[in-house]
Design an enzyme around this catalytic site. Sequence first.
Site, PDB file in Angstrom:
ATOM      1  N   THR A 156      17.164  44.415  29.478  1.00 36.02           N
ATOM      2  CA  THR A 156      17.856  43.613  30.494  1.00 36.02           C
ATOM      3  C   THR A 156      16.862  42.639  31.105  1.00 36.02           C
ATOM      4  O   THR A 156      15.664  42.743  30.905  1.00 36.02           O
ATOM      5  CB  THR A 156      18.386  44.515  31.635  1.00 36.02           C
ATOM      6  N   ASP A 157      17.416  41.732  31.881  1.00 34.08           N
ATOM      7  CA  ASP A 157      16.541  40.944  32.739  1.00 34.08           C
ATOM      8  C   ASP A 157      16.377  41.751  34.040  1.00 34.08           C
ATOM      9  O   ASP A 157      16.907  42.860  34.184  1.00 34.08           O
ATOM     10  CB  ASP A 157      17.155  39.551  32.979  1.00 34.08           C
ATOM     11  N   TRP A 158      15.676  41.164  34.973  1.00 32.01           N
ATOM     12  CA  TRP A 158      15.303  41.868  36.202  1.00 32.01           C
ATOM     13  C   TRP A 158      16.527  42.390  36.956  1.00 32.01           C
ATOM     14  O   TRP A 158      17.386  41.613  37.376  1.00 32.01           O
ATOM     15  CB  TRP A 158      14.528  40.893  37.097  1.00 32.01           C
TER      16      TRP A 158
END
Length: 729
Positions: A283-285
Amino acid sequence: MMKKIVLLYCILCVWACSGEQKKLYQDPSVSVDRRVDDLLKRMTLEEKVAELCLLPYYENKDSSLREMVRQGKVGAFLKANGAVLNRSLQEEAMKYSRLGIPLMFHEDVIHGYRTITPIPLAESCSWDPDMVERSSAMAATEAAAAGIQLTYAPMVDVSTDPRWGRIMETSGEDAFLGGEMAKARVRGFQGMDLKANNTIMACVKHFAGYAALLGGRDYQNTDFSLRDLQEIYLKPFQAAIDAGVGSVMCSYTSYNGVPLTMNRFMNHDILRQQMGFKGLLMTDWNTFNHALTEGAAIDGKDAVTRGVKSGMEMDMSSGQINRHLVQLVKDRVISEKLVDEAAAHALKVKFQVGLFDDPYRYFDADREQKVLLSEESKAIAWEMATKSMVLLKNEAEVLPLAKGKRIALVGPFATNRNDLLGSWSMMGRAEEVVNVQEGMSEIWPEEGVMTLGCRLDGVSEKYIRSAVALARQADIIVACIGETSYQIGEGVTTAKIELPQEQVELLKQLRNTGKQVVTVLFNGRPLVLNEVLEHSDALLEAWYPGTMGGKAVASVLCGEVNPSGKLTQTFPRHSGQVPITYNFRRTFYYVHHTDIPEGPQFPFGFGLSYSKYEYSDLKAEKDSLKLEEPVIVTLKIKNVGKRTGREVVQLYVRDEVASIIPRERELKGFQMVELAAGEEKVVRFELSPAAFMLLDAQMQEVLEPGVFRIMVGPNSADTQSVKVVYIAE
Ligand code: GLC
């Protein structure tokens, strides 16, 4: 003899029981896939889930994070930097991990690590994949020496909106060029041997369609067509995957209304089945939590359930996988098979970079000291910067600056250091930047350059008066202007894409002195430059050129380097034109904005040189196209200028008629040609039939019969063409 065999057998039994024999996963001579399988079989569910947990490191949380490592709850860290710190964290892991599973360390090595190169948008304007590869390889060398094994780059989003702060991270508006840059960066970062201590794994991002924003507003969920997805946004990802990229990061946004964090169509059907990606998806942040905030998931359990079932694997910083996944498996909500697949990918990247063979390979403090900011790194950063700069105007050949001229060097970027680094400048330090004044003084004797810089917010009337007074004492003026690098980057969107009015006023008053004005522009995106151009005899687009930026600017201004950069983003005349690109889909009547001149300020592919190039004799070897044969196109290019130069010869294809409305033209090839003054060369392009194919209404790649124009020239608006016809066999 018998006694010997019995003795040997006993020794083997003792040895086997002692547990000293290497377990299969610990044997470097065995394939990565077999080692992963063997290790996975030995792991508990909790240990597998831990491999999916990617945590940000914070110094003020060091002790609690170390405790999590000891408890076997961490697979990898981001934002932990330095051989000493990362070695100590690795020691914790190796001491407490039952199976000796090492940690991995990720970072955003976007355009350099400690020695900062130009922002990615600038690097793409070099149109020089080999140079970009070398730039990425240098960044990898430095990052690997500082304890990093994976970078969240290349970013391959395709944007047409200068209001979006992250356009500086892109490689321009064209998916084909973006793909070439993506391949170069993956090659540069990953090298030929991921286990070497000067390479790092790449992570291509943000999968996918992040840049399809409304109003340029970052993070804004948008809806775009499957055709946009396939024709534009996926192309550079496919290029990165074909180049062997080891990991992918999803986007904050959504496709078809479903967050990409939990989008089965994207994460499985497209990424795995259509594109053939076999690496790690993360995932991203904090994106599992974003799904809750935007009302796309009931709670953390829901987000993790849908995310893992969609094929999402590693959770960056949200903590939701850590919190829920073990129980979700025990409750049979999620099959352990899915966890095995995800954990296998997370372990695979650790094997690939050699951490299981030597968990401390990347943590040599002495090597870090030697490698970071080395002369070699700085030389590559300087070369990359000089090749990224774009000459946009050069009236009366005011550039290159003649020796012996007294120069007034003014403006907020004359002595600026920090902003030359640009956004995402990781470990770069402002105090290590060579600013323009230092760059110019190295080339011109002290008395030749009179400098009066100022702060970016210091272009006051008083400063303008002083700058004008200094200019009156000089033969020529170099005005260094631009926008703060805080005006660009993640989470930043601006309505305006013009420079602050006081900087235009400065230029205007400098020009009123009657002296020639050479303007150098420092920015991270296309800007509206009408007034800047009006008050400049020459304009050099320097972007945010990095640690060696000032030296690179001076090298170009004095002619040591003949500029060869070409724009990879169209520059509009007005923000009201956005989006404005070269490859728009054709229509029956082009309606332009009636209140401004038509067309862009500068088209895609535009860039001047200190030389002049003549294109001639364009021809296609055959005027008919066959499915199995490449199309050969040749042309001549001559340097009719007075100095050696490099020209990016661009090749576009226009499909005259198709079942899908064709685009105006599409970049299908480019070549960098170096020519001495007066030298002429033949340039040869070999186009595969794929260059003439399209996705039909059923999204199938087809070659349709018809007429195609192959267009070649110095930019997308200035081309000669030759016709080829495809007649279905
Ligand atoms: C950011 C960005 C992403 C970056 C990640 C880690 O929010 O979207 O590009 O790699 O977080 O810093």
